[in-house]
Motif scaffolding. Structure first.
Motif: not given
Length: 290
Positions: A261-271
């Motif tokens: 989830r940490l990986t996913r959310v960092c990528c999601e909000v960054g993108i």
């Protein structure tokens, strides 16, 4: 949101920019989201690698994208409501001269994010998440899976369980999405403009804001997943669900699936934060609304 020169002056541009950045982002990061949901729903301890291996062995690489359609069909309205509500609430916090009406200062981003997250949870996230969790749960814990795809899954769930079934877990979802968006927009806007000028800087600032929101609110996400899964009947409500997780699995139970989830959310909000600004820039060139 993005710096002032990248803000859309036209509501249609906010909708298109939000929708496009949301759709591109989910296609990039869905396998991580899938892994996270599977870890949270599973009663056995599985590593990220374990989930990936099992899925590819049983269903091929395409298995990692099972349930993507529900995310994709909702991506445009979800991102449009999020960014549209954020801009609307931000506007409500300013007086007619564009000054800070309530003297909120940096907290303006948090308040506007709270409003944006609440709207997003009510109109899009709750039904979408319920369907996604049920489709993923079905694939892993029923052999053979009962649902033949997105539309068959949705029509079966609604036919058998009624429309209100899609609103299971509404309160934890509102709590999860509003606090998450408040933290993400708030932290992102608190970072000085000079550190988020370029797409890369905006992406890093977004990833940082997203990471903070996960560390603080991961427990709410686990409770929400359990209450929307196929075994939701075991829980009387969010408090009962939290009590049972703590009793049976300890505090670690509330951090199930935290790594993906940490990986996913960092990528999601960054993108999304960097793409949103870039899409607005592109739309301003090709779509003249002034």
């Amino acid at each position: 949101g993005p710096p002032k020169h990248l803000k859309p002056k036209h509501k249609g541009k906010a909708l298109v920019a939000g929708g496009l950045s949301g759709a591109i982002e989910i296609c990039c990061t869905y396998p991580i989201e899938y892994t996270k949901t599977f870890q949270q729903l599973s009663t056995e301890r599985l590593s990220m690698g374990g989930v990936v291996n099992r899925t590819i062995k049983n269903y091929g690489v395409g298995g990692m994208y099972r349930g993507l359609s529900s995310m994709l069909y909702f991506a445009t309205p979800k991102a449009a409501i999020r960014f549209g509500s954020f801009e609307t609430v931000s506007g409500m916090l300013l007086d007619k001269d564009g000054k800070d009406k309530y003297g909120l200062g940096k907290a303006k981003g948090f308040v506007a994010g709270l409003g944006a997250g609440t709207m997003e949870a009510i109109f899009v996230t709750t039904p979408q998440e319920t369907l996604k969790v049920k489709l993923i749960h079905d694939q892993f814990f029923r052999d053979p899976p009962r649902y033949k795809g997105f539309f068959h899954g949705v029509s079966t769930i609604i036919k058998q369980e009624g429309v209100m079934e899609a609103y299971k877990g509404l309160m934890p979802t509102i709590l999860k999405v509003s606090t998450a968006q408040a933290t993400r927009f708030g932290v992102f806007n608190a970072i000085p403009h000079e550190y988020r000028k370029t797409p890369w800087q905006a992406a890093l600032s977004g990833a940082f804001a997203g990471g903070i929101s996960v560390v603080i609110f991961q427990g709410i996400d686990v409770v929400k997943s359990r209450m929307q899964g196929l075994e939701s009947h075991k829980y009387a409500g969010p408090i009962d669900c939290t009590r049972k997780i703590l009793a049976q699995e300890g505090i670690a139970g509330l951090y199930r699936g935290v790594t993906p989830r940490l990986t996913r959310v960092c990528c999601e909000v960054g993108i999304t934060m960097s793409l949103y600004g870039e899409v607005v820039k592109f739309l301003n060139k090709v779509w003249k609304t002034e």
